[in-house]
Design a protein around this motif. Structure first.
Motif, PDB file in Angstrom:
ATOM      1  N   ASP A  17      -8.896  98.799  -1.811  1.00  0.00           N
ATOM      2  CA  ASP A  17      -7.595  97.795  -2.084  1.00  0.00           C
ATOM      3  C   ASP A  17      -6.732  98.060  -1.042  1.00  0.00           C
ATOM      4  O   ASP A  17      -6.207  99.353  -0.897  1.00  0.00           O
ATOM      5  N   TRP A  34       3.262 107.332  -1.907  1.00  0.00           N
ATOM      6  CA  TRP A  34       2.800 105.941  -2.437  1.00  0.00           C
ATOM      7  C   TRP A  34       3.595 105.527  -3.635  1.00  0.00           C
ATOM      8  O   TRP A  34       3.842 104.534  -3.872  1.00  0.00           O
ATOM      9  N   GLU A  65       6.914 104.356  -3.282  1.00  0.00           N
ATOM     10  CA  GLU A  65       7.058 103.020  -2.774  1.00  0.00           C
ATOM     11  C   GLU A  65       6.380 102.116  -3.699  1.00  0.00           C
ATOM     12  O   GLU A  65       6.622 100.579  -3.297  1.00  0.00           O
ATOM     13  N   ASN A  66       5.555 102.459  -4.850  1.00  0.00           N
ATOM     14  CA  ASN A  66       4.874 101.462  -5.573  1.00  0.00           C
ATOM     15  C   ASN A  66       5.296 101.413  -6.875  1.00  0.00           C
ATOM     16  O   ASN A  66       4.806 100.794  -7.900  1.00  0.00           O
ATOM     17  N   SER A  74      -3.801 103.958  -2.141  1.00  0.00           N
ATOM     18  CA  SER A  74      -3.439 105.181  -1.492  1.00  0.00           C
ATOM     19  C   SER A  74      -4.452 105.571  -0.495  1.00  0.00           C
ATOM     20  O   SER A  74      -5.588 105.490  -0.818  1.00  0.00           O
ATOM     21  N   VAL A 105       0.352 100.184 -12.469  1.00  0.00           N
ATOM     22  CA  VAL A 105       1.215  99.242 -11.622  1.00  0.00           C
ATOM     23  C   VAL A 105       1.832  98.060 -12.429  1.00  0.00           C
ATOM     24  O   VAL A 105       2.788  97.488 -12.386  1.00  0.00           O
ATOM     25  N   LYS A 119      -3.655  97.691  -0.909  1.00  0.00           N
ATOM     26  CA  LYS A 119      -2.546  98.170  -1.587  1.00  0.00           C
ATOM     27  C   LYS A 119      -2.721  99.694  -2.176  1.00  0.00           C
ATOM     28  O   LYS A 119      -1.557 100.529  -2.644  1.00  0.00           O
ATOM     29  N   LYS A 179      -7.427 103.262  -1.010  1.00  0.00           N
ATOM     30  CA  LYS A 179      -7.189 102.164   0.175  1.00  0.00           C
ATOM     31  C   LYS A 179      -8.639 101.510   0.576  1.00  0.00           C
ATOM     32  O   LYS A 179      -8.731 100.288   0.953  1.00  0.00           O
TER      33      LYS A 179
END
Length: 523
Positions: A269, A321, A324-325, A273, A289, A271, A266
């Motif tokens: 970024d 994480w 959710e991603n 973790s 991703v 986005k 994080k």
């Protein structure tokens, strides 16, 4: 002891055992769950135990692994069949592995195709077989004297980059990508595998003070990108090509990747973790991703090799994480059984660390299972943890669900031609379905022909691999497994891991069947 102390002790005792009781009552027993184990062959980590083992010992040791994990109700093995530009099978593109035969380029003696044999033995016991390949790592060290003259390092030295005491294929070269694609295609075409599996090795992990010298390739193919974006593009293009190649050959063969457990931090970024760690995107030039977004992979298996509350990268935060991603793929979690009682993080000294991790992962709907590195850590060691898993988390069998990209409804339902029983076995003769390529049949037990609950994993009697002859499927189940039930149900599992609607059989009356109206909820 003082009365107040006695009272306090009693209260603590009651609360403690109450919590244990409640935990046991709340234990989740999923009917569909991926339960895999990595079997590492490089430098004989798991199997064969030594490179000098004879063929019969190799086979006995591999079967011992399968039997141990079948007893633990696992259902998938992830077996390393290419680790350093070599092969555990006869290959047009690589020499026989020295980790199998003791000398690279020399076939097993007496001869056998180790991969074909391993797949067959795994399927006999109801395991999915995931063929694990390390595409980019060419050697494990710099000692070329150990290599076969047919190794790529001699045939194509221009493909190689020396870095950190090893040789790597240059991921940027089109001819390298083409060659490695042929390596994968050979395995998919020739062998009855369930998946191709890559681990976390793309561009190599950073070695302090060393430079991965791909300057010439960057100058030739960089196309105006930054070095980091160009490297990520090289990896992503390769992943895309492998995905397409697999599906063109055998659409049911999954493509799974087990990346390092952190995508991005994080701190770089929003986005990312809440971690302070090496990262796929920034350090290994891998973008899981993107692969999920583009539907290039069927499952993602991040290696969350930290304890629940590790301060730099906690298992609990990372499971959340990834849940959710992740999208368009099945999500499984990689566990570090190799760290048990052997890590600077003392959380691994406690027997409940992995059981707690499993329970926590199961609390997220998107998490569909787990895998463990590596197989030797639950083989004749860590008995207390094995017992906890046997009695709790893995008390009952489970079936891997079809991955999102391969889910469909099986229109065929088992048609029983014949059913017989005697004192030793129950035998089934089933009509081969017209529209379904069947991998397994699953047998469930019940108290009445109309009340066999195929969504209850405790009722799974067995999962048997299917052999079809003359339009029929035949198999038998030992009587001791069947005698406790008054009825059973049978289902098809196809090559995509989808399950059919069941057909039930009255075991007390010879040959009476029943097909329930309700569909299987877990398809």
């Amino acid at each position: 002891m003082h009365k107040n102390q006695q009272l306090l002790f009693s209260i603590i005792f009651i609360l403690f055992f109450g919590l244990i009781s409640n935990a046991q009552e709340k234990t989740i027993y999923p009917k569909n769950e991926f339960r895999g184990v990595w079997i590492a062959t490089v430098v004989n980590i798991d199997w064969p135990k030594t490179a000098s083992d004879g063929v019969e010992k190799e086979k006995a040791d591999y079967i011992e692994i399968l039997e141990a994990y079948k007893k633990l109700n696992y259902n998938a093995v992830i077996v390393q069949v290419r680790s350093v530009g070599d092969a555990f099978y006869p290959s047009e593109f690589a020499p026989w592995s020295r980790f199998l035969t003791g000398k690279e380029g020399v076939a097993p003696n007496p001869y056998y195709d180790a991969l074909a044999w391993m797949i067959d033995e795994a399927h006999k016991r109801g395991f999915e077989f995931h063929a694990w390949l390390n595409p980019y790592r060419a050697t494990f060290d710099l000692n070329k004297n150990l290599l076969s003259p047919n190794h790529d390092i001699f045939k194509h030295p221009e493909w190689m980059i020396e870095y950190g005491g090893k040789y790597y294929y240059d991921p940027a070269l089109p001819e390298v990508q083409e060659h490695l694609t042929k390596v994968v295609k050979e395995v998919v075409d020739k062998y009855d595998i369930d998946a191709i599996h890559f681990d976390d090795y793309f561009y190599p992990y950073t070695v302090p003070g060393k430079v991965f010298n791909d300057t010439a390739s960057f100058k030739k193919y960089g196309s105006g990108l930054t070095l980091a974006d160009w490297r990520r593009a090289n990896v992503s293009n390769f992943v895309h090509t492998i995905s397409t190649t697999i599906k063109e050959s055998k659409p049911w063969v999954q493509f799974g990747i087990s990346p390092f457990g952190v995508w991005r931090n994080k701190s770089v970024d929003p986005k990312g973790s809440e971690t302070q760690s090496t990262a796929n995107y920034d350090d290994l030039y891998a973008d899981p991703v993107l692969w999920m977004d583009q539907k290039w992979i069927d499952y993602i298996l991040p290696q969350l090799y930290w304890s629940m509350n590790n301060p730099r990268a906690s298992y609990s935060k990372l499971v959340k994480w990834w849940s959710e991603n992740s999208n368009n793929t099945a999500l499984y979690i990689g566990h570090a059984s190799y760290k048990i009682r052997g890590d600077s993080d003392k959380s691994w000294n406690f027997a409940n660390e992995i059981p707690t991790q499993i329970d926590y992962a199961r609390s997220f709907k998107k998490v569909g299972g787990s895998a463990y590195f590596s197989s030797k850590w639950f083989m004749n060691k860590n008995f207390d943890i094995v017992r906890l898993l046997e009695e709790n988390q893995y008390k009952y069998p489970a079936l891997p669900a079809a991955v999102p990209n391969l889910k469909h409804i099986i229109i065929d339902t088992p048609v029983i031609n014949e059913f017989e029983k005697d004192s030793t076995k129950y035998s089934f003769n089933i009509k081969s379905p017209l529209n379904t390529k069947v991998r397994y049949m699953v047998i469930y037990g019940g108290e009445h022909i109309s009340k066999v609950d195929i969504n209850d994993p405790s009722k799974i009697i067995d999962k048997v691999t299917v052999y079809q002859f003359d339009g029929t499927i035949t198999f038998s189940i030992p009587a001791e497994k069947m005698n406790q039930y008054k009825a059973c149900a049978v289902t098809f599992i196809d090559y995509f891991a989808n399950e059919s609607t069941p057909t039930a059989i009255d075991l007390k009356k010879n040959f009476k069947t029943y097909s329930p109206a309700q569909p299987n909820e877990n398809r």
